[in-house]
Design an enzyme around this catalytic site. Structure first.
Site, PDB file in Angstrom:
ATOM      1  N   ALA A  13      26.581 -67.257  22.806  1.00  0.00           N
ATOM      2  CA  ALA A  13      27.208 -68.498  23.262  1.00  0.00           C
ATOM      3  C   ALA A  13      28.515 -68.754  22.511  1.00  0.00           C
ATOM      4  CB  ALA A  13      26.235 -69.669  23.080  1.00  0.00           C
ATOM      5  N   LYS A  35      26.285 -68.822   9.343  1.00  0.00           N
ATOM      6  CA  LYS A  35      25.643 -68.945   8.030  1.00  0.00           C
ATOM      7  C   LYS A  35      25.145 -67.608   7.490  1.00  0.00           C
ATOM      8  CE  LYS A  35      21.060 -70.305   9.779  1.00  0.00           C
ATOM      9  NZ  LYS A  35      19.996 -71.302   9.713  1.00  0.00           N
ATOM     10  N   ASN A  42      19.811 -64.521  17.180  1.00  0.00           N
ATOM     11  CA  ASN A  42      18.750 -64.225  18.164  1.00  0.00           C
ATOM     12  C   ASN A  42      19.275 -63.227  19.192  1.00  0.00           C
ATOM     13  OD1 ASN A  42      16.810 -65.833  17.049  1.00  0.00           O
ATOM     14  ND2 ASN A  42      16.648 -67.254  18.761  1.00  0.00           N
ATOM     15  N   THR A  43      20.555 -63.384  19.521  1.00  0.00           N
ATOM     16  CA  THR A  43      21.155 -62.508  20.533  1.00  0.00           C
ATOM     17  C   THR A  43      20.900 -61.038  20.220  1.00  0.00           C
ATOM     18  OG1 THR A  43      22.881 -64.149  20.926  1.00  0.00           O
ATOM     19  CG2 THR A  43      23.335 -61.902  21.656  1.00  0.00           C
ATOM     20  N   ALA A  46      17.582 -59.562  21.434  1.00  0.00           N
ATOM     21  CA  ALA A  46      17.163 -59.629  22.847  1.00  0.00           C
ATOM     22  C   ALA A  46      16.881 -58.212  23.357  1.00  0.00           C
ATOM     23  CB  ALA A  46      18.240 -60.295  23.692  1.00  0.00           C
ATOM     24  N   GLY A  49      16.631 -58.042  28.737  1.00  0.00           N
ATOM     25  CA  GLY A  49      17.903 -57.990  29.429  1.00  0.00           C
ATOM     26  C   GLY A  49      18.369 -59.322  29.970  1.00  0.00           C
ATOM     27  N   GLU A 115      10.446 -58.534  35.216  1.00  0.00           N
ATOM     28  CA  GLU A 115       9.738 -59.283  34.171  1.00  0.00           C
ATOM     29  C   GLU A 115       8.927 -60.400  34.819  1.00  0.00           C
ATOM     30  OE1 GLU A 115      12.493 -60.456  31.077  1.00  0.00           O
ATOM     31  OE2 GLU A 115      12.981 -58.387  30.613  1.00  0.00           O
ATOM     32  N   ASP A 222      19.119 -75.771  13.159  1.00  0.00           N
ATOM     33  CA  ASP A 222      20.079 -76.607  12.413  1.00  0.00           C
ATOM     34  C   ASP A 222      20.910 -77.515  13.321  1.00  0.00           C
ATOM     35  OD1 ASP A 222      19.116 -75.086  10.348  1.00  0.00           O
ATOM     36  OD2 ASP A 222      20.965 -73.964   9.997  1.00  0.00           O
ATOM     37  N   HIS A 243       6.135 -66.190  23.197  1.00  0.00           N
ATOM     38  CA  HIS A 243       6.167 -64.913  23.923  1.00  0.00           C
ATOM     39  C   HIS A 243       4.774 -64.301  23.824  1.00  0.00           C
ATOM     40  CE1 HIS A 243       7.242 -60.989  25.391  1.00  0.00           C
ATOM     41  NE2 HIS A 243       8.468 -61.410  25.645  1.00  0.00           N
ATOM     42  N   ARG A 291       5.313 -66.739  31.575  1.00  0.00           N
ATOM     43  CA  ARG A 291       4.889 -66.605  30.178  1.00  0.00           C
ATOM     44  C   ARG A 291       3.886 -67.638  29.699  1.00  0.00           C
ATOM     45  NH1 ARG A 291      10.491 -65.008  27.378  1.00  0.00           N
ATOM     46  NH2 ARG A 291      10.502 -63.036  28.460  1.00  0.00           N
ATOM     47  N   HIS A 352       8.924 -68.193  20.414  1.00  0.00           N
ATOM     48  CA  HIS A 352       9.982 -67.310  20.909  1.00  0.00           C
ATOM     49  C   HIS A 352      11.257 -68.057  21.304  1.00  0.00           C
ATOM     50  CE1 HIS A 352      11.670 -63.798  22.842  1.00  0.00           C
ATOM     51  NE2 HIS A 352      11.732 -64.403  24.021  1.00  0.00           N
ATOM     52  N   ARG A 387      11.025 -71.581  30.487  1.00  0.00           N
ATOM     53  CA  ARG A 387      12.160 -70.718  30.859  1.00  0.00           C
ATOM     54  C   ARG A 387      11.684 -69.443  31.558  1.00  0.00           C
ATOM     55  NH1 ARG A 387      14.894 -66.247  27.957  1.00  0.00           N
ATOM     56  NH2 ARG A 387      13.080 -66.374  26.610  1.00  0.00           N
TER      57      ARG A 387
END
Ligand code: FAD
Ligand code: SIN
Length: 569
Positions: A13, A35, A42-43, A46, A49, A115, A222, A243, A291, A352, A387
């Protein structure tokens, strides 16, 4: 320090937004603060996909929209779903242009994965390390941009608002405004202020609030905690996605290795301790149900069997094909003595993804002026109560673009920058009309006025603080928090457990605030403080939601309420 455009976070992002802004304003300075190391996000982790409609012969926008709405269980904002699905292909093309690669078949067509919750094969991926590849491409593009600076190992403590100028700010203050941030520079342990016209929060998720999570150590919520302290709006925090299949390693806490859902997409089957393929008892979509359903089924099977994990059986899958699609998983399993061709993989659910977060509108604007939020820290309305797999990388890119478009519009209305209608191409006139611009409210000076006045923002006040005597207190409180959240605010909740959690979090809050008021700050203390706030927001949201919907399941309220609402804190 002053910068034109401030970005907090170097995941998909933050980097996407920074690249767009820097390309549009070559004479301006974009500063990214992170930081940790630039790619520790997290990216980077992944796997599966990015969900995007690519094959228009077999797939359609309508199907992707429908799948997203079904997973979201009645709480998605349909307009936002349509925006993300329809704008997605253009954003994916941009990252391809920046150098990201996705797997192709010998004919040169993209290989599309499957998925849970998807009705078609539509997941673009790079082996089982898609995020790593996207992060690599974005960081390389940032490296090439002369007007972007990445400041690493700098911890953003708080956003600066009128509160820091001595004004009273409450939840009902109409025009709370962001002037920049206070950061702890871990290189010299100094707290510095960074003043900026516009700030983007892209601080990612909060999985570390739980005992086991697929998220790396940076995921401590944060940004959400900062906005909550600044009296901005936070919503739907109760929807924490677990997850279903994190690799189970006995006694391990913290970050767990993920076994991507794409393994089930390619034929992997979940089995309980008796070897039964149990998913068919829970949902007609079996192992590829959304999920929330799969994670609850596994939780139930573990409780019935008294086990700490179930099994993922891939023994029937073609080994060479498995190795080709999932080389990282294959190697990881082998390093633990698990040969997927011969042995089943022990898996258990782990925290997750945070579906809720900083409430934004369809242009990524938070309730605080001059403060955008996008990526996992934001709540845009896309995910609703759950999600859909592989929709978050897509959402991050679409909303990074929308924040950038909104910024152009706001800048041009301020008269500060030369954004012409041509430069705004891609935003239809309708969209342009919906953008609100304008300076901060009259109650406080705008960032530009502040700048002219030589910076009225006071320096950080560390009076009355000293080095903490026992760092172990911080570690112990963190363990307690993670225990409370996992035991009382996990996959299956009830009213008594939520009440217990709130009491314990209140105590942790009180003790940690005491420590914060008297100690010099450290990243560990700041993260603990933020995670306690986030734990509180998750638990409060869960207590207010008197129903079961999507990821929030309360045995005392097992049905969906007729009142479909977002919980805003
Ligand atoms: P991140 O990538 O997490 O970046 C956050 C940044 O903020 C970091 O640079 C961090 O250092 C910085 N930061 C945080 N707090 C501070 C602070 N106080 N001061 C300074 N900097 C700060 N989604 C999909 O769509 N498809 C997938 O296949 C997929 N697989 C996943 C697998 C795993 C193991 C995990 C953990 C997630 C997966 N997700 C997937 C989710 C997706 O990866 C994330 O939601 C997304 O990458 C978040 O991107 P982001 O830019 O919002 O945040
Ligand atoms: C996975 O690869 O299973 C994770 C995908 C996601 O979180 O969207």
């Amino acid at each position: 320090m002053q910068t034109d455009y401030l970005v907090i976070g170097s995941g998909i992002a933050g980097l996407t937004y920074a690249l767009k802004v820097a390309q549009h304003f070559p004479e301006k300075q974009v500063t990214i603060i992170t930081k940790a190391a630039a790619d520790e996000t997290n990216t980077k982790y992944a796997q599966g996909g990015i969900a995007v409609v690519n094959d228009l012969e077999n797939d359609s926008f309508d199907k992707h929209i429908e799948d997203t709405l079904i997973a979201g269980d009645g709480l998605c904002n349909p307009e936002v779903v349509e925006i993300v699905v329809k704008e997605g292909p253009a954003r994916v093309q941009e990252i391809i242009n920046w150098g990201a690669q996705f797997d192709k078949d010998p004919e040169g067509d993209y290989k599309l994965g499957m998925e849970g919750g998807h009705s078609e094969f539509r997941i673009l991926h790079y082996k089982d390390v898609t995020g790593k590849e996207m992060e690599r491409a974005l960081l390389a593009a940032v490296e090439r941009a002369p007007n972007i600076t990445i400041v690493k190992h700098c911890f953003v403590i708080d956003i600066i608002t009128q509160h820091h100028l001595g004004y009273l700010v409450t939840k009902s203050t109409p025009d709370i405004c962001c002037y920049g941030v206070y950061v702890l520079n871990t290189a010299n342990n100094q707290i510095e202020k960074i003043i900026s016209n516009t700030t983007l929060l892209a601080t990612g998720g909060n999985g570390q609030v739980y005992r086991t999570t697929t998220n790396p150590y940076i995921a401590t919520g944060d940004g959400v905690a900062m906005v909550y302290r600044a009296k901005g709006r936070i919503e739907n925090m109760e929807f924490i996605q677990f997850h279903p299949t994190a690799l189970y390693e006995a006694g391990k806490r913290g970050q767990a290795f993920l076994i991507t859902e794409a393994v089930r997409g390619d034929g992997g089957i979940l089995r309980n301790s008796s070897g039964e393929a149990f998913m068919e008892r829970y949902d007609h979509r079996k192992d590829l149900a959304p999920r929330d359903i799969v994670a609850r089924a596994i939780d139930n099977e573990m409780k019935i069997g008294g086990t700490e994990h179930v099994w993922l059986d891939c023994r029937h899958m073609e080994t060479e094909k498995f190795k080709d699609h999932f080389p990282n998983i294959y190697e990881k399993c082998l390093s633990l003595g698990i040969d997927v061709a011969k042995h089943m993989i022990p898996v258990a659910p782990a925290a997750h993804y945070s579906c809720g977060g900083i409430k934004t509108d369809e242009w990524g604007r938070s309730s605080i002026k001059n403060l955008y939020a996008c990526g996992e820290c934001a709540s845009t309305g896309l995910h609703g109560a759950n999600r859909l797999a592989s929709n978050s990388l897509l959402e991050a890119m679409v909303f990074a673009h929308r924040c950038y478009k909104s910024l152009l519009q706001t800048s041009s209305n301020r008269g500060g920058f030369a954004a012409t209608p041509g430069q705004l191409s891609g935003v239809s006139s309708d969209e342009s009309n919906t953008l609100q611009s304008g300076p901060c409210g009259a109650a406080a000076p705008s960032p530009a006025t502040l700048e002219r006045a030589g910076g009225e923002v006071p320096d950080w006040n560390a009076q009355g603080t000293s080095e903490p005597k026992e760092m172990i207190l911080i570690t112990q409180s963190l363990k307690e928090l993670q225990q409370v959240m996992s035991d009382y605010v996990g996959i299956v909740r009830n009213t008594i457990r939520l009440e217990r959690a709130i009491k314990r979090i209140d105590l942790l809050f009180e003790e940690t605030e005491g420590l914060y008021q008297t100690s010099t700050v450290s990243p560990q203390l700041l993260e603990l403080r933020n995670m306690i706030t986030v734990g509180y927001l998750i638990t409060k949201g869960a207590s207010f939601r008197k129903e079961s919907r999507g990821l929030h399941y309360n045995v005392d309220f097992p049905d969906k309420s007729d009142l479909v609402q977002n919980i805003v804190l």
